[in-house]
Design an enzyme around this catalytic site. Structure first.
Site, PDB file in Angstrom:
ATOM      1  N   CYS A   1     102.590  50.722   1.958  1.00  0.00           N
ATOM      2  CA  CYS A   1     102.560  49.560   1.065  1.00  0.00           C
ATOM      3  C   CYS A   1     103.220  49.852  -0.283  1.00  0.00           C
ATOM      4  O   CYS A   1     103.649  48.925  -0.969  1.00  0.00           O
ATOM      5  CB  CYS A   1     101.119  49.101   0.856  1.00  0.00           C
ATOM      6  SG  CYS A   1     100.034  50.403   0.234  1.00  0.00           S
TER       7      CYS A   1
ATOM      8  N   GLN B   1      99.505  41.988   1.241  1.00  0.00           N
ATOM      9  CA  GLN B   1     100.314  43.107   1.731  1.00  0.00           C
ATOM     10  C   GLN B   1     100.279  43.177   3.257  1.00  0.00           C
ATOM     11  O   GLN B   1     101.319  43.309   3.906  1.00  0.00           O
ATOM     12  CB  GLN B   1      99.801  44.425   1.136  1.00  0.00           C
ATOM     13  CG  GLN B   1     100.570  45.642   1.600  1.00  0.00           C
ATOM     14  CD  GLN B   1     101.975  45.721   1.041  1.00  0.00           C
ATOM     15  OE1 GLN B   1     102.174  45.641  -0.153  1.00  0.00           O
ATOM     16  NE2 GLN B   1     102.979  45.876   1.907  1.00  0.00           N
TER      17      GLN B   1
ATOM     18  N   ARG C   1      93.962  40.317  -9.265  1.00  0.00           N
ATOM     19  CA  ARG C   1      93.863  41.723  -8.814  1.00  0.00           C
ATOM     20  C   ARG C   1      92.688  42.330  -9.552  1.00  0.00           C
ATOM     21  O   ARG C   1      92.699  42.398 -10.786  1.00  0.00           O
ATOM     22  CB  ARG C   1      95.169  42.464  -9.117  1.00  0.00           C
ATOM     23  CG  ARG C   1      95.063  43.957  -8.912  1.00  0.00           C
ATOM     24  CD  ARG C   1      96.409  44.644  -8.898  1.00  0.00           C
ATOM     25  NE  ARG C   1      97.083  44.431  -7.632  1.00  0.00           N
ATOM     26  CZ  ARG C   1      98.069  45.200  -7.157  1.00  0.00           C
ATOM     27  NH1 ARG C   1      98.507  46.228  -7.859  1.00  0.00           N
ATOM     28  NH2 ARG C   1      98.630  44.943  -5.998  1.00  0.00           N
TER      29      ARG C   1
ATOM     30  N   ASP D   1      98.758  55.151   3.524  1.00  0.00           N
ATOM     31  CA  ASP D   1      98.598  54.684   2.146  1.00  0.00           C
ATOM     32  C   ASP D   1      98.144  55.885   1.318  1.00  0.00           C
ATOM     33  O   ASP D   1      97.830  56.954   1.872  1.00  0.00           O
ATOM     34  CB  ASP D   1      97.548  53.545   2.119  1.00  0.00           C
ATOM     35  CG  ASP D   1      97.397  52.892   0.734  1.00  0.00           C
ATOM     36  OD1 ASP D   1      98.254  53.126  -0.142  1.00  0.00           O
ATOM     37  OD2 ASP D   1      96.401  52.162   0.532  1.00  0.00           O
TER      38      ASP D   1
ATOM     39  N   HIS E   1      93.554  43.900   0.783  1.00  0.00           N
ATOM     40  CA  HIS E   1      94.870  43.586   0.217  1.00  0.00           C
ATOM     41  C   HIS E   1      95.589  42.666   1.223  1.00  0.00           C
ATOM     42  O   HIS E   1      96.548  43.070   1.880  1.00  0.00           O
ATOM     43  CB  HIS E   1      95.644  44.880  -0.027  1.00  0.00           C
ATOM     44  CG  HIS E   1      96.803  44.728  -0.966  1.00  0.00           C
ATOM     45  ND1 HIS E   1      97.112  43.547  -1.609  1.00  0.00           N
ATOM     46  CD2 HIS E   1      97.742  45.629  -1.371  1.00  0.00           C
ATOM     47  CE1 HIS E   1      98.181  43.732  -2.364  1.00  0.00           C
ATOM     48  NE2 HIS E   1      98.581  44.974  -2.239  1.00  0.00           N
TER      49      HIS E   1
ATOM     50  N   ARG F   1     106.901  40.634   1.014  1.00  0.00           N
ATOM     51  CA  ARG F   1     105.823  40.172   0.131  1.00  0.00           C
ATOM     52  C   ARG F   1     106.215  38.816  -0.459  1.00  0.00           C
ATOM     53  O   ARG F   1     105.413  37.894  -0.532  1.00  0.00           O
ATOM     54  CB  ARG F   1     105.586  41.173  -1.012  1.00  0.00           C
ATOM     55  CG  ARG F   1     105.025  42.523  -0.614  1.00  0.00           C
ATOM     56  CD  ARG F   1     103.616  42.410  -0.097  1.00  0.00           C
ATOM     57  NE  ARG F   1     102.707  41.821  -1.064  1.00  0.00           N
ATOM     58  CZ  ARG F   1     102.078  42.482  -2.043  1.00  0.00           C
ATOM     59  NH1 ARG F   1     102.231  43.778  -2.164  1.00  0.00           N
ATOM     60  NH2 ARG F   1     101.251  41.855  -2.865  1.00  0.00           N
TER      61      ARG F   1
HETATM   62  N1   CP Z   1     101.970  47.263  -2.630  1.00  0.00           N
HETATM   63  C1   CP Z   1     101.553  46.740  -3.798  1.00  0.00           C
HETATM   64  O1   CP Z   1     100.644  45.905  -3.858  1.00  0.00           O
HETATM   65  O2   CP Z   1     102.252  47.187  -4.869  1.00  0.00           O
HETATM   66  P1   CP Z   1     101.845  46.948  -6.401  1.00  0.00           P
HETATM   67  O3   CP Z   1     100.575  47.721  -6.652  1.00  0.00           O
HETATM   68  O4   CP Z   1     103.018  47.499  -7.178  1.00  0.00           O
HETATM   69  O5   CP Z   1     101.654  45.490  -6.637  1.00  0.00           O
HETATM   70  N1  NVA Z   2      95.136  51.498  -1.667  1.00  0.00           N
HETATM   71  C1  NVA Z   2      96.025  51.316  -2.780  1.00  0.00           C
HETATM   72  C2  NVA Z   2      96.994  50.194  -2.503  1.00  0.00           C
HETATM   73  C3  NVA Z   2      97.983  49.946  -3.604  1.00  0.00           C
HETATM   74  C4  NVA Z   2      98.907  48.805  -3.303  1.00  0.00           C
HETATM   75  C5  NVA Z   2      95.213  51.041  -4.039  1.00  0.00           C
HETATM   76  O1  NVA Z   2      94.248  50.274  -3.980  1.00  0.00           O
HETATM   77  O2  NVA Z   2      95.548  51.599  -5.080  1.00  0.00           O
END
Ligand code: CP
Ligand code: NVA
Length: 314
Positions: free
Chosen positions: A272, A140, A110, A232, A137, A300
């Protein structure tokens, strides 16, 4: 045989989602459904294998579902917390990749910028999986479309509305809508549209699947008649300093009862998570019976088990 293999060889990494063609995505969903229904048959799929979770940003769902998924498949994982010091600070990303490939069988990362994932993938011989970047992502979005398929019995022609920021989540939904034949309507404020290259790639793939991806300005135009409404956060991780300005710009993009009432009668709400109740969505919508946010979160686990099984056994 690899369950996701088709005539085109499967790529080693999952960095954007664009690595997979429509039939590979379809095969992944079949495998995920099988793994969800019969988890006991896959208990040693990753036996003896170790995965690294390398996270520059916080996480609940992604971290836990990957750790649980790896454990369910008989493997083990190590969490490397890079939320305090980003990759490339203590040592070059290239060296991190070249060390890790000597010890582990896969890297789940990440990151703040997509290029970091690409650098990891270029320098490590083991699969690299995008666990969220500024651009995409994919895990997701795959879980989301699996959830919609379960709910509606199929994806082709399904009407999905996305309201809000043309961000990483929006990009991944567009990428997989194209591959699954979904009709997706995206509404964003001016200047917050999804990236042109993501749209162009989706349009190319849509010629094969007959998906339709359309951009709108007014949320009402995207939501009218939709079977699924997705939103989102307005400020993603890393954009905290823009939060106040974004709250003003996105104020008209809240998914509330009034907007949701324009959707189809059997419409579902998706997010998400994490969500900000009172900003991008109201509690009346996200906490209602029409919300399928926890089904998305559950999936997930199943879809990522299918991703791991596929990438590490091919
Ligand atoms: N939706 C998602 O990726 O959640 P987290 O940021 O908690 O991993
Ligand atoms: N768009 C959000 C998604 C989190 C799962 C972010 O990047 O923070």
């Amino acid at each position: 045989m690899n369950a996701v293999s088709t005539s085109v060889e499967l790529k080693r990494d999952l960095l954007t989602g664009m690595e997979w063609n429509p039939s590979q995505v379809r095969a992944l969903f079949s495998l995920a459904a099988e793994m969800k229904a019969r988890p006991e048959q896959f208990r040693s799929s990753l036996a003896g294998r170790v995965l690294i979770l390398l996270f520059e940003k916080p996480s609940l769902r992604t971290r836990v579902t990957f750790e649980v998924g790896v454990a369910n498949l008989g493997g083990s994982s190590i969490f490397l917390d890079h939320t305090a010091s980003r990759l490339n600070e203590r040592e070059p990303t290239r060296d991190i990749a070249k060390n890790l490939e000597r010890w582990v069988q896969g890297i789940i990362a990440r990151v703040f910028v997509q290029e970091t994932l690409e650098e990891l993938a270029q320098n490590a011989s083991v699969p690299v999986i995008n666990a969220l970047s500024d651009r995409f992502h994919p895990c997701q979005a795959l879980a989301d479309f699996l959830t919609l398929e379960e709910r509606f019995g199929g994806l082709r022609g399904l009407k999905l509305a996305y309201v809000g920021d043309g961000n990483n989540m929006c990009h991944s939904l567009i990428t997989f809508a194209a591959r699954t034949g979904v009709n997706m309507r995206v509404a964003t404020p001016a200047g917050y549209e999804p990236a042109d290259d993501v749209m162009a790639e989706a349009k190319r793939v849509s010629r094969e699947t007959r998906a339709k991806i359309e951009l709108f300005r007014a949320p009402e135009d995207a939501v009218a008649g939709a079977q699924a409404v997705y939103t989102d956060v307005w400020a993603s991780m890393g954009q905290e300093s823009e939060a106040a300005e974004r709250e003003r710009i996105f104020a008209g993009y809240q998914v509330n009862e009034e907007l949701f009432s324009l959707a189809a009668r059997d419409a579902v709400f998706l997010h998400c998570l994490p969500a900000h109740r009172g900003l991008e969505v109201t509690p009346e919508v996200i906490d209602s019976a029409r919300s399928i946010i926890y089904d998305q979160a559950e999936n997930r686990l199943h879809v990522q088990k299918a991703i791991l099984h596929t990438l590490l056994n091919s």
